[in-house]
Design a protein around this motif. Sequence first.
Motif, PDB file in Angstrom:
ATOM      1  N   THR A   1       0.784  -1.477  -0.030  1.00  0.00           N
ATOM      2  CA  THR A   1      -0.144  -0.017   0.124  1.00  0.00           C
ATOM      3  C   THR A   1       0.896   1.183   0.030  1.00  0.00           C
ATOM      4  N   PHE A   2       0.515   2.265  -1.124  1.00  0.00           N
ATOM      5  CA  PHE A   2       1.370   3.622  -1.088  1.00  0.00           C
ATOM      6  C   PHE A   2       0.538   4.580  -0.612  1.00  0.00           C
ATOM      7  N   ILE A   3       0.951   5.575  -0.008  1.00  0.00           N
ATOM      8  CA  ILE A   3       0.354   6.618   0.560  1.00  0.00           C
ATOM      9  C   ILE A   3       0.643   7.580  -0.652  1.00  0.00           C
ATOM     10  N   ILE A   4      -0.256   8.289  -1.159  1.00  0.00           N
ATOM     11  CA  ILE A   4      -0.015   9.302  -2.077  1.00  0.00           C
ATOM     12  C   ILE A   4      -0.140  10.828  -1.510  1.00  0.00           C
ATOM     13  N   GLN A   5       0.989  11.384  -1.598  1.00  0.00           N
ATOM     14  CA  GLN A   5       1.317  12.870  -1.200  1.00  0.00           C
ATOM     15  C   GLN A   5       1.301  13.950  -2.418  1.00  0.00           C
ATOM     16  N   GLN A   6       0.394  14.553  -2.559  1.00  0.00           N
ATOM     17  CA  GLN A   6       0.714  15.725  -3.625  1.00  0.00           C
ATOM     18  C   GLN A   6       1.779  16.648  -3.716  1.00  0.00           C
ATOM     19  N   ARG A   7       2.530  16.709  -4.590  1.00  0.00           N
ATOM     20  CA  ARG A   7       3.773  17.571  -4.661  1.00  0.00           C
ATOM     21  C   ARG A   7       3.003  19.099  -4.657  1.00  0.00           C
ATOM     22  N   GLU A   8       4.017  19.820  -4.243  1.00  0.00           N
ATOM     23  CA  GLU A   8       3.537  21.225  -4.373  1.00  0.00           C
ATOM     24  C   GLU A   8       3.858  21.559  -5.707  1.00  0.00           C
ATOM     25  N   ALA A   9       2.797  22.460  -6.111  1.00  0.00           N
ATOM     26  CA  ALA A   9       2.649  22.693  -7.686  1.00  0.00           C
ATOM     27  C   ALA A   9       3.929  23.678  -8.201  1.00  0.00           C
TER      28      ALA A   9
END
Lengths: 141, 141, 141, 141
Positions: free
Chosen positions: C133-141
């Motif tokens: 299971t991977f956690i999705i962390q949005q990168r700063e735009a």
Amino acid sequence: MSQSPAERIAYARSWTGGSPYYGRMGIAVESLDEGRAILRLDVAAGHLNADGIAHGGVLPALADAAMGSAARTLHGAAAQLLTAESNLRYLAAVRAGVVRAEGRVVKAGRRVVFTEVDISDANGSLVARGGATFIIQQREA
Amino acid sequence: MSQSPAERIAYARSWTGGSPYYGRMGIAVESLDEGRAILRLDVAAGHLNADGIAHGGVLPALADAAMGSAARTLHGAAAQLLTAESNLRYLAAVRAGVVRAEGRVVKAGRRVVFTEVDISDANGSLVARGGATFIIQQREA
Amino acid sequence: MSQSPAERIAYARSWTGGSPYYGRMGIAVESLDEGRAILRLDVAAGHLNADGIAHGGVLPALADAAMGSAARTLHGAAAQLLTAESNLRYLAAVRAGVVRAEGRVVKAGRRVVFTEVDISDANGSLVARGGATFIIQQREA
Amino acid sequence: MSQSPAERIAYARSWTGGSPYYGRMGIAVESLDEGRAILRLDVAAGHLNADGIAHGGVLPALADAAMGSAARTLHGAAAQLLTAESNLRYLAAVRAGVVRAEGRVVKAGRRVVFTEVDISDANGSLVARGGATFIIQQREA
């Protein structure tokens, strides 16, 4: 004398009939083949948690039953199978309706059997996947 | 407004009361603290398999309940917790009597909560250990 | 602006090139598609334990690399993927030769991505299976 | 003739010395006791992924080494231990510095050994926890 495939499958089926837990949980056998078992559970009010979805303990129970049954079709009456470990990933919440678990033997060794399971909802969408390791204990002749 | 620790623990307790599955399985809450829950189940005939031991689905159900309860004592009514995955290792077969599961939060992040569980029999001997990851879903205010 | 599938796949490939660990372990990318990655490792003396078989840490490393790569083909540069948990079952010991891991995305949610992996030896025999299971962390735009 | 505890621990230590993989990964033994092993790894550039954190394959390698070593302190030269399955939950990302894994035997049976592992960073903060099942294969006398 060792059992034929048909005898082992019949043993796997009778074993579930002799397991009170199946009745308590509402788990039924749909089909059994060599190394493969399909079991079903009709998600009812008694399986839900306070958020209205199947409690996190429902699918592991169905999963263990499907994987153990798949393994028993190969070992029959000759061996007792003890769950050593299992895991499950929950892909989607289940609210109601029939769920089916297909348990499969991935590898049957001399000491342990590795199995896997897919659980699908009434629409055939995958809702959980997992696996287990069973320890093989030969029964006294 | 965010809940106090006592309110969160009360929420975790009422949540189990509102979950029909607990009654069906015979799971009861013994104690709840911040990040920790002890639940019990009296292994009865309806939990057994055809070999006279607790079916492989019984302990995962108790484990999930204990770990989810432990996590809910920290998040309270603000979040819905969804089991993402769980695993369990079975150290000893259970035949009868009370089993207790102690669920503990190992780490509570923003997206997921990691938990662990120990299950002991009536003599206090460890019979299973495992863990789970829960996804945190904020409820609408 | 969001990336095209080809851009995401190119990102997943360049990410492995920018990861020193791949070189240290001898892991190479064979192919990348949307939600699927095949990676290889040539089991050499430096991967063995004192019993002459691949150390228990070799296959999990290849497995994580294959599953992470499969997930990155879907998320591209927009998200950082953090392994939350993984498991692996070892079906057969590996002594030498090329092993290939096929990582696949089973379900990509908003918060987490579920993946699975098959590892096969040079003869195409399955030697390990697992998931993560991977956690999705949005990168700063 | 069966080995003394000191002989088994010496065997577990020499086994790691005879395992090329330990050198390749930079894993070192800190201490070995009966049923317990502490191993360390100094996270260096070669362990990182393109995001600058330890690749998802580094901690499972250290974990397997610590758990296998813990189990070998009990079985010594008499048995070969094969990893049947393992899992790990990643509580925090590791960027640099020494990480230590403490492997412990939870239960040693006749057929399998159950183990667990805690991995901590240089500050003593827990960064990962997991477990494994090893199959015991008696060596020829």
